[in-house]
Design a protein around this motif. Structure first.
Motif, PDB file in Angstrom:
ATOM      1  N   GLU A 233      51.110  50.237  49.969  1.00  0.00           N
ATOM      2  CA  GLU A 233      49.440  50.207  50.684  1.00  0.00           C
ATOM      3  C   GLU A 233      48.311  50.794  50.010  1.00  0.00           C
ATOM      4  OE1 GLU A 233      52.130  52.773  51.559  1.00  0.00           O
ATOM      5  OE2 GLU A 233      50.589  54.773  52.278  1.00  0.00           O
ATOM      6  N   GLY A 234      48.909  50.780  48.927  1.00  0.00           N
ATOM      7  CA  GLY A 234      47.786  51.607  47.744  1.00  0.00           C
ATOM      8  C   GLY A 234      47.573  50.286  46.769  1.00  0.00           C
ATOM      9  N   TYR A 235      47.854  48.486  47.158  1.00  0.00           N
ATOM     10  CA  TYR A 235      47.938  47.827  46.301  1.00  0.00           C
ATOM     11  C   TYR A 235      47.943  46.124  47.264  1.00  0.00           C
ATOM     12  CZ  TYR A 235      49.143  51.428  43.223  1.00  0.00           C
ATOM     13  OH  TYR A 235      49.417  53.061  42.654  1.00  0.00           O
ATOM     14  N   ASP A 236      47.633  46.896  48.852  1.00  0.00           N
ATOM     15  CA  ASP A 236      47.781  45.743  49.227  1.00  0.00           C
ATOM     16  C   ASP A 236      46.235  44.573  49.669  1.00  0.00           C
ATOM     17  OD1 ASP A 236      45.990  47.265  50.838  1.00  0.00           O
ATOM     18  OD2 ASP A 236      47.175  47.874  52.102  1.00  0.00           O
ATOM     19  N   LEU A 237      45.955  43.769  50.967  1.00  0.00           N
ATOM     20  CA  LEU A 237      45.357  42.959  50.465  1.00  0.00           C
ATOM     21  C   LEU A 237      43.987  43.914  50.804  1.00  0.00           C
ATOM     22  CD1 LEU A 237      44.960  40.121  50.373  1.00  0.00           C
ATOM     23  CD2 LEU A 237      45.010  39.799  52.731  1.00  0.00           C
ATOM     24  N   PHE A 238      43.906  45.069  51.656  1.00  0.00           N
ATOM     25  CA  PHE A 238      42.213  45.929  51.505  1.00  0.00           C
ATOM     26  C   PHE A 238      42.104  45.929  50.359  1.00  0.00           C
ATOM     27  CE2 PHE A 238      40.602  49.780  52.183  1.00  0.00           C
ATOM     28  CZ  PHE A 238      39.591  49.593  52.932  1.00  0.00           C
ATOM     29  N   GLN A 239      42.588  46.856  49.231  1.00  0.00           N
ATOM     30  CA  GLN A 239      42.478  47.116  47.964  1.00  0.00           C
ATOM     31  C   GLN A 239      41.596  45.508  47.286  1.00  0.00           C
ATOM     32  OE1 GLN A 239      42.841  49.064  45.279  1.00  0.00           O
ATOM     33  NE2 GLN A 239      42.495  50.819  46.967  1.00  0.00           N
ATOM     34  N   MET A 240      42.306  44.493  47.672  1.00  0.00           N
ATOM     35  CA  MET A 240      42.136  43.327  47.155  1.00  0.00           C
ATOM     36  C   MET A 240      40.041  42.839  47.404  1.00  0.00           C
ATOM     37  SD  MET A 240      42.079  40.595  45.051  1.00  0.00           S
ATOM     38  CE  MET A 240      40.882  40.679  44.076  1.00  0.00           C
ATOM     39  N   VAL A 241      40.166  42.733  48.862  1.00  0.00           N
ATOM     40  CA  VAL A 241      38.888  43.078  49.568  1.00  0.00           C
ATOM     41  C   VAL A 241      37.483  44.450  49.071  1.00  0.00           C
ATOM     42  CG1 VAL A 241      37.309  43.159  51.727  1.00  0.00           C
ATOM     43  CG2 VAL A 241      39.912  42.403  51.629  1.00  0.00           C
ATOM     44  N   LEU A 242      38.543  45.064  49.080  1.00  0.00           N
ATOM     45  CA  LEU A 242      37.181  46.443  48.363  1.00  0.00           C
ATOM     46  C   LEU A 242      37.051  46.147  47.068  1.00  0.00           C
ATOM     47  CD1 LEU A 242      36.367  48.702  48.602  1.00  0.00           C
ATOM     48  CD2 LEU A 242      38.211  50.181  48.155  1.00  0.00           C
ATOM     49  N   HIS A 243      38.079  45.806  45.711  1.00  0.00           N
ATOM     50  CA  HIS A 243      37.899  44.926  44.622  1.00  0.00           C
ATOM     51  C   HIS A 243      36.753  43.482  44.534  1.00  0.00           C
ATOM     52  CE1 HIS A 243      41.754  46.479  42.945  1.00  0.00           C
ATOM     53  NE2 HIS A 243      41.108  47.797  43.688  1.00  0.00           N
ATOM     54  N   LYS A 244      37.082  42.768  45.336  1.00  0.00           N
ATOM     55  CA  LYS A 244      36.019  41.774  45.404  1.00  0.00           C
ATOM     56  C   LYS A 244      35.208  41.967  45.772  1.00  0.00           C
ATOM     57  CE  LYS A 244      36.719  38.059  44.386  1.00  0.00           C
ATOM     58  NZ  LYS A 244      37.962  36.739  44.682  1.00  0.00           N
ATOM     59  N   ALA A 245      33.961  43.432  47.101  1.00  0.00           N
ATOM     60  CA  ALA A 245      33.562  43.561  47.566  1.00  0.00           C
ATOM     61  C   ALA A 245      32.694  44.273  46.757  1.00  0.00           C
ATOM     62  CB  ALA A 245      33.493  44.550  48.243  1.00  0.00           C
ATOM     63  N   LYS A 276      38.927  56.096  59.252  1.00  0.00           N
ATOM     64  CA  LYS A 276      39.544  55.109  58.385  1.00  0.00           C
ATOM     65  C   LYS A 276      40.048  53.981  59.248  1.00  0.00           C
ATOM     66  CE  LYS A 276      43.368  55.569  55.057  1.00  0.00           C
ATOM     67  NZ  LYS A 276      42.137  55.159  54.224  1.00  0.00           N
ATOM     68  N   SER A 277      39.948  53.037  60.134  1.00  0.00           N
ATOM     69  CA  SER A 277      39.838  52.230  61.284  1.00  0.00           C
ATOM     70  C   SER A 277      38.955  51.614  60.437  1.00  0.00           C
ATOM     71  CB  SER A 277      40.397  52.251  62.965  1.00  0.00           C
ATOM     72  OG  SER A 277      39.130  53.786  63.286  1.00  0.00           O
ATOM     73  N   SER A 278      38.158  51.662  60.380  1.00  0.00           N
ATOM     74  CA  SER A 278      36.461  51.218  60.743  1.00  0.00           C
ATOM     75  C   SER A 278      36.641  51.114  59.201  1.00  0.00           C
ATOM     76  CB  SER A 278      34.936  51.516  60.854  1.00  0.00           C
ATOM     77  OG  SER A 278      35.467  52.790  59.845  1.00  0.00           O
ATOM     78  N   GLN A 279      37.052  51.492  57.744  1.00  0.00           N
ATOM     79  CA  GLN A 279      36.713  50.722  56.906  1.00  0.00           C
ATOM     80  C   GLN A 279      37.026  49.467  56.757  1.00  0.00           C
ATOM     81  OE1 GLN A 279      39.144  53.548  54.235  1.00  0.00           O
ATOM     82  NE2 GLN A 279      38.252  54.985  54.816  1.00  0.00           N
ATOM     83  N   GLU A 280      37.626  49.099  57.136  1.00  0.00           N
ATOM     84  CA  GLU A 280      38.354  47.742  56.582  1.00  0.00           C
ATOM     85  C   GLU A 280      37.678  46.223  57.387  1.00  0.00           C
ATOM     86  OE1 GLU A 280      41.991  46.138  57.342  1.00  0.00           O
ATOM     87  OE2 GLU A 280      43.103  48.473  56.662  1.00  0.00           O
ATOM     88  N   ILE A 281      36.373  46.999  58.745  1.00  0.00           N
ATOM     89  CA  ILE A 281      35.626  45.515  58.918  1.00  0.00           C
ATOM     90  C   ILE A 281      33.953  46.452  58.050  1.00  0.00           C
ATOM     91  CG2 ILE A 281      34.218  46.179  60.833  1.00  0.00           C
ATOM     92  CD1 ILE A 281      36.628  47.043  62.558  1.00  0.00           C
ATOM     93  N   VAL A 282      34.559  47.177  57.954  1.00  0.00           N
ATOM     94  CA  VAL A 282      32.886  47.418  57.280  1.00  0.00           C
ATOM     95  C   VAL A 282      32.985  46.839  56.193  1.00  0.00           C
ATOM     96  CG1 VAL A 282      31.269  49.547  56.748  1.00  0.00           C
ATOM     97  CG2 VAL A 282      32.719  50.199  58.350  1.00  0.00           C
ATOM     98  N   TYR A 283      33.990  46.724  55.172  1.00  0.00           N
ATOM     99  CA  TYR A 283      33.688  45.977  53.662  1.00  0.00           C
ATOM    100  C   TYR A 283      33.949  44.427  53.745  1.00  0.00           C
ATOM    101  CZ  TYR A 283      34.016  50.464  51.391  1.00  0.00           C
ATOM    102  OH  TYR A 283      34.438  51.677  50.847  1.00  0.00           O
ATOM    103  N   GLY A 284      34.378  44.247  55.037  1.00  0.00           N
ATOM    104  CA  GLY A 284      34.523  42.653  55.359  1.00  0.00           C
ATOM    105  C   GLY A 284      32.888  42.261  55.958  1.00  0.00           C
ATOM    106  N   ALA A 285      32.168  43.200  56.714  1.00  0.00           N
ATOM    107  CA  ALA A 285      30.650  42.803  57.242  1.00  0.00           C
ATOM    108  C   ALA A 285      30.103  43.113  55.284  1.00  0.00           C
ATOM    109  CB  ALA A 285      30.687  43.809  57.869  1.00  0.00           C
ATOM    110  N   LEU A 286      30.530  43.692  54.842  1.00  0.00           N
ATOM    111  CA  LEU A 286      29.440  44.264  53.923  1.00  0.00           C
ATOM    112  C   LEU A 286      29.278  42.227  52.447  1.00  0.00           C
ATOM    113  CD1 LEU A 286      27.749  46.422  52.555  1.00  0.00           C
ATOM    114  CD2 LEU A 286      29.658  47.487  51.371  1.00  0.00           C
ATOM    115  N   LEU A 287      30.971  42.724  52.830  1.00  0.00           N
ATOM    116  CA  LEU A 287      31.534  41.009  52.054  1.00  0.00           C
ATOM    117  C   LEU A 287      30.477  40.194  51.920  1.00  0.00           C
ATOM    118  CD1 LEU A 287      33.041  40.717  49.320  1.00  0.00           C
ATOM    119  CD2 LEU A 287      34.522  39.995  50.457  1.00  0.00           C
ATOM    120  N   LEU A 288      30.509  39.951  53.392  1.00  0.00           N
ATOM    121  CA  LEU A 288      29.949  38.463  54.060  1.00  0.00           C
ATOM    122  C   LEU A 288      28.074  38.763  54.240  1.00  0.00           C
ATOM    123  CD1 LEU A 288      31.344  36.783  55.289  1.00  0.00           C
ATOM    124  CD2 LEU A 288      30.711  37.100  57.846  1.00  0.00           C
ATOM    125  N   ALA A 289      27.858  39.820  54.351  1.00  0.00           N
ATOM    126  CA  ALA A 289      26.203  39.892  54.647  1.00  0.00           C
ATOM    127  C   ALA A 289      25.458  40.325  53.272  1.00  0.00           C
ATOM    128  CB  ALA A 289      26.015  41.674  54.591  1.00  0.00           C
TER     129      ALA A 289
END
Ligand SMILES: Nc1ncnc2c1ncn2[C@@H]1O[C@H](COP(=O)(O)OP(=O)(O)OP(=O)(O)O)[C@@H](O)[C@H]1O
Ligand SMILES: [Mg+2]
Lengths: 337, 261
Positions: A233-245, A276-289
């Motif tokens: 899970e250290g190298y999953d899609l969430f990580q990818m979103v994090l790098h992109k962000a 922990k649960s809100s992290q993914e949403i925050v990063y997605g939203a940040l990326l979009l913003a």
């Protein structure tokens, strides 16, 4: 604020990172270590996406390949860390450069989908090839000994990461200001025109993918030693979103922007540690913003407000505003825009 | 002896025959105009020459050596330049850097020189920048050097694109509608520039153009394509009088105008 130039800020940052082990507690030092790893990841991804314009989504997978290779070579085959680390980086580099072949035929969304499929495939391998990868639970990796330097393991790894981050920053900085960086941007801004001027697409795409693979693979090997543990899970899609962000927030097509983006997001990650649960949403939203409101990233604000942050004109295509003189002439000419 | 030969080239896309047995022999330092109605296959002809499209049949030779099967970047290295129907400056690079991409084939410094910003690499960069600046002067655009490519007007981009192709001193340059969208002033400037390129540099130009005035004025010879076939070839004055051209080309142009209105 004339002293707040890029050079001074970066040197101050480096200086702070260098003396940090003197007073920071182990947890803060771990976060700083993580920050350096993300700096490497963001710079590598930015070379590929921001400069060479290849919309690839395999950075987290490359990160994982580096970490798994470094860890598994030690655990399964008895390699020492110092042999395993370069192997991880080189394997990620090789796999990365192989991606240039599909990238020669696919572009934009299709390349994104193909690399995403590859990333999912590596996840699947990490999870399901249990006899080798130990499956979903992951595996522990022995601590790297720095006894020969007389420092504890976590401090040794921290400095090793710092040296890597500084060296890889300088290399990327050199590359983007060289003919190679120019060729990357030419491919990003117009493949067909670049080719008609003699730029070999396969060669330069392979180079961009290889470099970014090497950066991610090295980051993976360092991460494996920082955590002493590797799991899918250290190298999953969430990580990818994090790098992109990180790359988007910092600024596409800016090496220094990658450093800023990684720093900001790691700090944010720490603030959100409890949720922990809100992290993914925050990063997605940040990326979009950022994509919508500040597509050139934080670095564009810094450049506008402070002197001494100019970069070679390798900015992302969306940016340039025509100066008044050229704009005036543009209106004087009629015809197809 | 021709510098560029297109030898019985045919190519189709699905059911459309874009080029049908087209042959051209272009001698050195000639300006060759290519005219023909929309969809006649003009752009496809350039794409076949520069390696973007591979012909189904036939051969293309530069200085006697076949170009078939080579990548566009290899063909560029052999001395073939081209500009596009819609000018393609690299928007994120400055005008000067755009010109330096034109010198890409002459850069010698490699990966290590770049990664470590070696002294040799920096010296080479200064030298390339100097040459790029001189080439911008050749077209009178030295003052635009530091602007980003995205900031240039349409007409300016056109000229810079031509200069960028010339900087590597190609033998042949293919121009796809260089005058489209230019003001009258700029268009006259382009006339002069094309002649200077031929006369001062000895470059062969193959130019697609819809602006008949420009083609007839600067071309040494004109080739007329229609439905993928080479229907006429000759000096501009002869082409103007050629009845087949008048029916095929002007007739269709009139039809198109009637259909459009
Ligand atoms: N890549 C392609 N795929 C399918 N069809 C194509 C392709 N390229 C060109 N064609 C077709 O081939 C024919 C010739 O097109 P081409 O672009 O060469 O014409 P042209 O003479 O340059 O026209 P224009 O004056 O409008 O630029 C057209 O029918 C076009 O639709
Ligand atoms: Mg065309």
């Amino acid at each position: 604020m004339a002293w707040l130039t890029r050079r001074n800020v970066l040197l101050a940052g480096l200086g702070l990172m260098a003396v940090l082990p003197g007073f920071a507690n182990p947890y803060a030092l771990f976060v700083a270590n993580l920050l350096l790893i993300y700096v490497i990841l963001a710079i590598g991804l930015n070379l590929l996406v921001g400069y060479a314009g290849q919309l690839a989504f395999a950075n987290a997978a490359m990160f994982g390949i580096g970490a798994y290779t470094t860890g598994l070579l030690q655990v399964n085959l008895g390699f020492g860390y110092w042999q395993a680390l370069p192997c991880g980086a080189l394997l990620a580099m090789l796999i990365g450069s192989a991606m240039a072949y599909p990238a020669l035929r696919l572009s934009g969304l299709y390349l994104a989908l193909a690399t995403l499929a590859f990333a999912q495939f590596t996840q699947w391998v990490f999870l399901n090839w249990e006899t080798v990868t130990y499956g979903a639970g992951g595996f522990k990796v022995p601590e790297v000994s720095f006894a020969w330097l007389g420092v504890p393991s976590h401090i040794g790894i921290y400095y090793l990461t710092l040296v890597h981050a500084a060296a890889l920053f300088l290399i990327a900085w050199g590359i983007v200001r060289s003919p190679i960086g120019r060729a990357f941007v030419a491919i990003r801004d117009g493949e067909v025109a670049a080719e008609s001027l003699g730029i070999d697409l396969l060669r330069y795409k392979a180079l961009a993918f290889a470099m970014s693979g090497f950066y991610a693979g090295a980051a993976g090997g360092l991460y494996c030693a920082a955590l002493n543990f590797v799991a899918p899970e250290g190298y999953d899609l969430f990580q990818m979103v994090l790098h992109k962000a990180m790359v988007v927030v910092g600024g596409l097509g800016s090496v220094v922007g990658s450093v800023l983006g990684a720093t900001l997001l790691v700090l944010l990650l720490e603030l959100l540690r409890g949720f922990k649960s809100s992290q993914e949403i925050v990063y997605g939203a940040l990326l979009l913003a950022f994509v919508i409101f500040l597509p050139e990233g934080v670095i564009s604000l810094v450049k506008r407000r402070l002197a001494g942050w100019e970069e070679p004109m390798r900015r992302h295509a969306a940016s340039a505003e025509p100066p008044p003189s050229a704009a005036a002439e543009a209106t004087e000419e009629t015809g197809r825009p | 002896m021709s510098v560029l030969t297109v030898d019985q080239v045919s190519i189709g896309f699905g059911g459309v025959v874009a080029l049908d047995d087209v042959t051209l022999e272009i001698p050195p330092a000639e300006i060759r105009g290519i005219i023909g109605p929309n969809g006649a296959g003009k752009t496809t002809l350039l794409n076949v020459i520069c390696g973007i499209n591979r012909p189904d049949r036939g051969d293309v030779r530069l200085d006697g050596a076949s170009l078939i099967g080579l990548k566009p970047s290899r063909i560029a290295a052999k001395g073939l330049g081209r500009t596009f129907q819609t000018a393609r400056l690299f928007r994120g690079l400055t005008v000067l850097e755009n010109m330096m991409v034109g010198l890409h084939l002459e850069t010698r410094s490699g990966l290590f020189g770049a990664a470590f910003s070696s002294r040799a690499m920096r010296a080479e960069e200064r030298e390339l920048a100097e040459r790029a600046r001189r080439s911008l002067e050749f077209v009178g655009f030295a003052h635009l050097a530091e602007l980003p490519g995205a900031a240039l007007s349409f007409g300016q981009s056109r000229i810079v694109e031509i200069a960028r192709t010339l900087i590597h001193e190609p033998k042949v340059v293919l121009l796809d509608e260089p005058a489209v969208g230019l003001s009258l002033n700029r268009s006259a400037e382009l006339d002069r520039l094309l002649r200077r390129i031929r006369d001062e540099r000895g470059v062969t130009l193959v130019m697609i153009e819809h602006v008949i005035r420009l083609v007839m004025e600067v071309s040494d010879r004109v080739t007329v394509l229609s439905y993928g076939r080479n229907i006429a070839e000759g000096r501009p004055a002869d082409i103007r009088e050629n009845p087949e051209v008048i029916t095929a080309y002007l007739g269709r142009a009139l039809d198109a105008r009637r259909a459009a209105s």
